[in-house]
Design a protein around this motif. Sequence first.
Motif, short mmCIF file in Angstrom:
data_model
loop_
_atom_site.label_atom_id
_atom_site.label_comp_id
_atom_site.label_asym_id
_atom_site.label_seq_id
_atom_site.Cartn_x
_atom_site.Cartn_y
_atom_site.Cartn_z
N GLU A 142 95.54 -12.83 30.37
CA GLU A 142 96.60 -12.12 30.92
C GLU A 142 97.37 -13.02 31.94
N LEU A 143 96.25 -13.88 32.60
CA LEU A 143 96.66 -14.74 33.60
C LEU A 143 97.64 -16.12 32.95
N LEU A 144 96.92 -16.50 31.80
CA LEU A 144 97.49 -17.54 31.13
C LEU A 144 99.28 -17.21 30.58
N ALA A 145 99.07 -15.95 30.13
CA ALA A 145 100.43 -15.41 29.51
C ALA A 145 101.43 -15.53 30.80
N GLN A 146 101.01 -14.80 31.88
CA GLN A 146 102.05 -14.99 33.08
C GLN A 146 102.34 -16.38 33.59
N VAL A 147 101.48 -17.23 33.37
CA VAL A 147 101.96 -18.52 33.68
C VAL A 147 102.90 -19.02 32.90
N MET A 148 102.53 -19.07 31.78
CA MET A 148 103.48 -19.34 30.61
C MET A 148 104.79 -18.62 30.53
N GLY A 149 104.97 -17.48 31.17
CA GLY A 149 106.35 -16.86 31.33
C GLY A 149 107.05 -17.44 32.33
N VAL A 150 106.20 -17.79 33.30
CA VAL A 150 106.98 -18.39 34.36
C VAL A 150 107.39 -19.58 34.29
N MET A 151 106.53 -20.48 33.51
CA MET A 151 106.92 -21.78 33.06
C MET A 151 108.22 -21.95 32.05
N GLN A 152 108.33 -20.85 31.45
CA GLN A 152 109.42 -20.81 30.40
C GLN A 152 110.77 -20.52 31.24
N GLN A 153 110.43 -19.84 32.25
CA GLN A 153 111.80 -19.25 33.19
C GLN A 153 112.20 -20.76 33.69
N ILE A 154 111.19 -21.53 34.34
CA ILE A 154 111.74 -22.61 35.20
C ILE A 154 112.82 -23.32 34.42
N PRO A 155 112.49 -24.09 33.36
CA PRO A 155 113.59 -24.92 32.65
C PRO A 155 114.93 -24.17 32.55
N ALA A 156 114.97 -22.97 32.21
CA ALA A 156 116.09 -22.03 32.00
C ALA A 156 116.85 -22.36 33.33
N SER A 157 116.25 -21.94 34.42
CA SER A 157 116.75 -21.83 35.67
C SER A 157 117.43 -23.23 36.08
N PHE A 158 116.55 -24.24 35.80
CA PHE A 158 116.95 -25.68 36.23
C PHE A 158 117.92 -26.14 35.31
N VAL A 159 118.25 -25.64 33.85
CA VAL A 159 119.36 -25.93 33.18
C VAL A 159 120.49 -25.31 33.76
N ARG A 160 120.40 -24.19 34.11
CA ARG A 160 121.41 -23.14 34.76
C ARG A 160 121.94 -24.01 35.90
N LEU A 161 121.10 -24.26 36.72
CA LEU A 161 121.48 -25.01 38.09
C LEU A 161 122.05 -26.46 37.78
N VAL A 162 121.65 -27.11 36.94
CA VAL A 162 122.45 -28.55 36.54
C VAL A 162 123.82 -28.15 35.93
N ALA A 163 123.96 -27.15 35.26
CA ALA A 163 125.32 -26.83 34.75
C ALA A 163 126.19 -26.26 35.75
N ALA A 164 125.89 -25.76 36.63
CA ALA A 164 126.62 -25.24 37.59
C ALA A 164 127.03 -26.44 38.65
#
Length: 165
Positions: free
Chosen positions: A133-155
């Motif tokens: 469960e902890l690994l799944a939570q970490v993976m979920g967070v890690m998947q959100q980071i690149p998307a947030s970063f891409v949106r930030l760079v695009a902005a």
Amino acid sequence: MSLNLDSKKVVVAQVSETLGSAQTVVVAEYAGVTVESLTAIRREARKANVYLHVIKNTLARKAVEGTKFAPLAEKMTGQLIYGVSEDPVAAAKIINEFAKANDKVKIVAGMYNEKLLDTAGVKQLASIPSRDELLAQVMGVMQQIPASFVRLVAAIKDKKEQEAA
């Protein structure tokens, strides 16, 4: 059916071997539980790699002698089912869920990290997320980071383009 001496030695050896690699042991009373309920909980335990068995208390006490689970021996009275797992929380989770689903099941005690746990301690251990469960939570967070970063760079890119125009 009574076991002969050789059969008892085999059971003690098997349980001792299982305890050798275990991190957690949970003990619960199960008097009055139906065979169907026990079969269902055993199925769930197998899926979670939890050794879940009914063992004569005298044999269980012999099996824990000389192990880190020796303090549990004093709690081994009554009609008990034993949950043993290498995963720190798996046995606690399985038996806690079994107790929630069946009011005849009473958690007696447990041991984790060489500490004797009472009923509340076992329930608290069961509330901790498992490794998976902890690994799944970490993976979920890690998947959100690149998307947030891409949106930030695009902005930033859009803002610079607007300033240049």
